[in-house]
Design a protein around this motif. Sequence first.
Motif, PDB file in Angstrom:
ATOM      1  N   HIS A 188       0.831  -1.202   0.000  1.00  0.00           N
ATOM      2  CA  HIS A 188       0.000   0.000   0.000  1.00  0.00           C
ATOM      3  C   HIS A 188       0.870   1.259   0.000  1.00  0.00           C
ATOM      4  CE1 HIS A 188      -3.916   1.821   0.479  1.00  0.00           C
ATOM      5  NE2 HIS A 188      -3.408   2.656   1.374  1.00  0.00           N
ATOM      6  N   VAL A 189       0.330   2.316  -0.550  1.00  0.00           N
ATOM      7  CA  VAL A 189       1.048   3.587  -0.601  1.00  0.00           C
ATOM      8  C   VAL A 189       1.440   4.038   0.816  1.00  0.00           C
ATOM      9  CG1 VAL A 189      -1.094   4.965  -0.568  1.00  0.00           C
ATOM     10  CG2 VAL A 189       0.976   5.950  -1.552  1.00  0.00           C
ATOM     11  N   ASP A 190       2.654   4.546   0.949  1.00  0.00           N
ATOM     12  CA  ASP A 190       3.186   5.055   2.222  1.00  0.00           C
ATOM     13  C   ASP A 190       3.545   3.975   3.244  1.00  0.00           C
ATOM     14  OD1 ASP A 190       3.256   7.662   1.522  1.00  0.00           O
ATOM     15  OD2 ASP A 190       1.393   8.238   2.520  1.00  0.00           O
ATOM     16  N   HIS A 191       3.451   2.725   2.890  1.00  0.00           N
ATOM     17  CA  HIS A 191       3.839   1.693   3.850  1.00  0.00           C
ATOM     18  C   HIS A 191       5.354   1.482   3.889  1.00  0.00           C
ATOM     19  CE1 HIS A 191      -0.255  -0.351   4.829  1.00  0.00           C
ATOM     20  NE2 HIS A 191      -0.275   0.951   4.973  1.00  0.00           N
ATOM     21  N   GLY A 192       6.071   2.109   2.943  1.00  0.00           N
ATOM     22  CA  GLY A 192       7.539   2.114   3.049  1.00  0.00           C
ATOM     23  C   GLY A 192       8.291   1.359   1.974  1.00  0.00           C
ATOM     24  N   LYS A 193       7.696   1.167   0.809  1.00  0.00           N
ATOM     25  CA  LYS A 193       8.356   0.435  -0.282  1.00  0.00           C
ATOM     26  C   LYS A 193       9.644   1.137  -0.720  1.00  0.00           C
ATOM     27  CE  LYS A 193       4.601   0.896  -2.740  1.00  0.00           C
ATOM     28  NZ  LYS A 193       3.665   1.430  -1.727  1.00  0.00           N
ATOM     29  N   THR A 194       9.517   2.447  -0.995  1.00  0.00           N
ATOM     30  CA  THR A 194      10.681   3.201  -1.470  1.00  0.00           C
ATOM     31  C   THR A 194      11.760   3.228  -0.393  1.00  0.00           C
ATOM     32  OG1 THR A 194       9.064   4.610  -2.550  1.00  0.00           O
ATOM     33  CG2 THR A 194      11.337   5.367  -2.588  1.00  0.00           C
ATOM     34  N   SER A 195      11.337   3.449   0.850  1.00  0.00           N
ATOM     35  CA  SER A 195      12.309   3.525   1.944  1.00  0.00           C
ATOM     36  C   SER A 195      13.051   2.201   2.108  1.00  0.00           C
ATOM     37  CB  SER A 195      11.607   3.869   3.257  1.00  0.00           C
ATOM     38  OG  SER A 195      10.802   5.005   3.103  1.00  0.00           O
ATOM     39  N   ASN A 255       6.687  -3.600   8.291  1.00  0.00           N
ATOM     40  CA  ASN A 255       7.581  -2.442   8.360  1.00  0.00           C
ATOM     41  C   ASN A 255       7.191  -1.433   9.460  1.00  0.00           C
ATOM     42  OD1 ASN A 255       9.743  -0.841   7.448  1.00  0.00           O
ATOM     43  ND2 ASN A 255       8.372   0.370   6.135  1.00  0.00           N
ATOM     44  N   LYS A 256       8.128  -0.577   9.755  1.00  0.00           N
ATOM     45  CA  LYS A 256       7.987   0.540  10.700  1.00  0.00           C
ATOM     46  C   LYS A 256       7.879   0.059  12.140  1.00  0.00           C
ATOM     47  CE  LYS A 256       5.694   3.473   7.247  1.00  0.00           C
ATOM     48  NZ  LYS A 256       4.864   4.671   7.012  1.00  0.00           N
ATOM     49  N   ASP A 269       9.907   0.490  14.305  1.00  0.00           N
ATOM     50  CA  ASP A 269      10.439   1.542  15.195  1.00  0.00           C
ATOM     51  C   ASP A 269       9.354   2.501  15.664  1.00  0.00           C
ATOM     52  OD1 ASP A 269      10.853   4.256  13.264  1.00  0.00           O
ATOM     53  OD2 ASP A 269      10.650   2.362  12.226  1.00  0.00           O
ATOM     54  N   THR A 270       8.182   2.474  15.022  1.00  0.00           N
ATOM     55  CA  THR A 270       7.117   3.396  15.434  1.00  0.00           C
ATOM     56  C   THR A 270       6.181   2.770  16.470  1.00  0.00           C
ATOM     57  OG1 THR A 270       5.628   2.706  13.671  1.00  0.00           O
ATOM     58  CG2 THR A 270       7.109   4.517  13.148  1.00  0.00           C
ATOM     59  N   SER A 282      12.432  -2.356  10.063  1.00  0.00           N
ATOM     60  CA  SER A 282      12.254  -0.913   9.971  1.00  0.00           C
ATOM     61  C   SER A 282      13.112  -0.418   8.815  1.00  0.00           C
ATOM     62  CB  SER A 282      12.682  -0.223  11.261  1.00  0.00           C
ATOM     63  OG  SER A 282      12.829   1.166  11.001  1.00  0.00           O
ATOM     64  N   ALA A 283      12.456   0.161   7.836  1.00  0.00           N
ATOM     65  CA  ALA A 283      13.192   0.710   6.691  1.00  0.00           C
ATOM     66  C   ALA A 283      13.924   1.976   7.116  1.00  0.00           C
ATOM     67  CB  ALA A 283      12.232   1.021   5.554  1.00  0.00           C
ATOM     68  N   MET A 284      13.495   2.531   8.243  1.00  0.00           N
ATOM     69  CA  MET A 284      14.113   3.753   8.738  1.00  0.00           C
ATOM     70  C   MET A 284      15.429   3.441   9.445  1.00  0.00           C
ATOM     71  SD  MET A 284      13.265   6.996   8.992  1.00  0.00           S
ATOM     72  CE  MET A 284      11.687   7.610   9.569  1.00  0.00           C
TER      73      MET A 284
HETATM   74  P1  GDP Z   1       5.886   4.006  -0.270  1.00  0.00           P
HETATM   75  O1  GDP Z   1       4.776   4.908  -0.728  1.00  0.00           O
HETATM   76  O2  GDP Z   1       5.369   2.658   0.107  1.00  0.00           O
HETATM   77  O3  GDP Z   1       7.044   3.922  -1.206  1.00  0.00           O
HETATM   78  O4  GDP Z   1       6.393   4.625   1.116  1.00  0.00           O
HETATM   79  P2  GDP Z   1       7.683   5.491   1.433  1.00  0.00           P
HETATM   80  O5  GDP Z   1       8.902   4.670   1.412  1.00  0.00           O
HETATM   81  O6  GDP Z   1       7.658   6.704   0.591  1.00  0.00           O
HETATM   82  O7  GDP Z   1       7.392   5.857   2.954  1.00  0.00           O
HETATM   83  C1  GDP Z   1       6.281   6.639   3.352  1.00  0.00           C
HETATM   84  C2  GDP Z   1       6.617   7.388   4.612  1.00  0.00           C
HETATM   85  O8  GDP Z   1       6.872   6.499   5.676  1.00  0.00           O
HETATM   86  C3  GDP Z   1       7.872   8.244   4.491  1.00  0.00           C
HETATM   87  O9  GDP Z   1       7.660   9.447   5.190  1.00  0.00           O
HETATM   88  C4  GDP Z   1       8.931   7.401   5.155  1.00  0.00           C
HETATM   89  O10 GDP Z   1       9.978   8.190   5.700  1.00  0.00           O
HETATM   90  C5  GDP Z   1       8.157   6.702   6.229  1.00  0.00           C
HETATM   91  N1  GDP Z   1       8.745   5.388   6.571  1.00  0.00           N
HETATM   92  C6  GDP Z   1       8.999   4.374   5.722  1.00  0.00           C
HETATM   93  N2  GDP Z   1       9.495   3.324   6.381  1.00  0.00           N
HETATM   94  C7  GDP Z   1       9.568   3.680   7.689  1.00  0.00           C
HETATM   95  C8  GDP Z   1       9.993   3.011   8.884  1.00  0.00           C
HETATM   96  O11 GDP Z   1      10.419   1.868   8.896  1.00  0.00           O
HETATM   97  N3  GDP Z   1       9.894   3.741  10.042  1.00  0.00           N
HETATM   98  C9  GDP Z   1       9.411   5.002  10.090  1.00  0.00           C
HETATM   99  N4  GDP Z   1       9.358   5.611  11.263  1.00  0.00           N
HETATM  100  N5  GDP Z   1       8.993   5.644   8.989  1.00  0.00           N
HETATM  101  C10 GDP Z   1       9.081   5.005   7.797  1.00  0.00           C
END
Ligand code: GDP
Length: 459
Positions: free
Chosen positions: A22-29, A137-138, A140-141, A205-207
């Motif tokens: 899903h969008v914003d779930h952290g694929k790019t990160s 993912n995430k 750490d949150t 955690s992609a972060m």
């Molecule tokens: P995509 O739309 O799936 O590609 O998601 P993004 O990689 O662009 O991530 C969306 C948002 O979530 C960004 O603001 C990232 O910095 C944040 N994010 C992604 N992975 C993590 C993680 O593991 N931990 C935290 N705290 N934030 C993350």
Amino acid sequence: MSDTDTRDPTSLRTPIVAVLGHVDHGKTSLLDKIRGSAVIEGEAGAITQHIGATAVPLDIISTIAGELVDPDDFDLPGLLFIDTPGHHSFTTLRSRGGALADIAILVVDVNDGFQPQTLEALDILRRSETPFIVAANKIDTVPGWNANEDSPINDTYEAQSDRVRGRLDESLYEIIGNLSDEGFSADLYWRVQNFQRNVGVVPVSAMTGEGVPDLLTVMMGLSQRYMKEEMEIDVAGPGVGTVLEVKEEKGFGTTVDTVLYDGTIRSDDRIVVGGQNEPIVTDVRALLQPRPLAEIRTESRFEKVDEVSAASGIKVAAPELADAMAGAPVRVVRDRDLDAVIDEVQAELADIAVDTAEEGVVVKADTLGSLEAMADALDDAEVPIVRAEVGDVAPRDVSVASTAEDGKQKAILGFNVDVLDDADQRAEIENVTIFTDEVIYQLIEEYEEYVEGIEQAQQ
Ligand code: GDP
């Protein structure tokens, strides 16, 4: 030449890996984190940038993953990650008979859980029988989480208080429950290579990078098993690939960004590419790879190469490519019979062809695969289609839609495409409604609401 493949021909081909969710779930990160770790571990030259993809070699994966990935245990040269994260564009791209990606990582935000695009991605994975793992993912949150950067998940998990661990566990078991609702049995896998049929769920955690070693370990185990079972090895034969994108490139005309999943392509090859109307037969003018950043000054961003072998991302420049379609097959002719190759391309296209009715809506999508997914979904919703094509919404689509006798069918459904200005203007004049969205089910829902509105108005 950076991309000539000199590996042992008896070794397995590099698996092609897609990251979806899903969008914003952290694929790019997550992709950035894996790429970043690879660069840190191996310094310059550790990863090779391909067109639309990044290759991470086995020794670097092993360095990141630690002792559980012993390079001697693997016959894989590494992993090729497709760069465009998203669930739609490349995951709906197909290789002969299957999905373009050999394996996938489904990213799920532990706080947000399953969302519409997660389900859509699962549907694609199920239909294409693509093996996958889930990156939860995430982590750490999770409230109270104490980050332990770039560590294996066991270490970082053990360092948390019972309460914090409990919170993560709850989210993870919810993900496992959701997977089970969708018919997948899943288990938590932390640094386990030799798991069997179940879907591995790996907290990451992609972060901070926590859990990334585990994710790569599980990926390697899955890849090795799958590639051994499934792959025919033909790294030397005439190349077979799929068009990722059709692009104008200054100085080269129309080019096709291609993922090569079988064989080789050479700069003097004749190729057959799937086109809007018929297969395109053309001769390669140049094979282009991204130039390393350090070498880019005022010259081209690309460097010409003489040959690449699967699995690779390569930009192919050739005449006559204007009608090429994203998602269409690319095949090298070389010493094969041209007609036989054309037949194969035609057969692949026919396989994806959409049934159209005399009356219905117009459907546009970004790739052949997504067009097919749209057609399937519309079929389920019992919405007939009069025209289905890859590409942006153009004025002629409006003309076609405007001839519908049934007002409900004066509609264009565009999935992941743009609407050209002229088309917008004409639609207003001709009373045609254009819907666009990046989620199939939402697009169809919007259309269904529109139909309901018309029906209510008629009562
Ligand atoms: P995509 O739309 O799936 O590609 O998601 P993004 O990689 O662009 O991530 C969306 C948002 O979530 C960004 O603001 C990232 O910095 C944040 N994010 C992604 N992975 C993590 C993680 O593991 N931990 C935290 N705290 N934030 C993350």
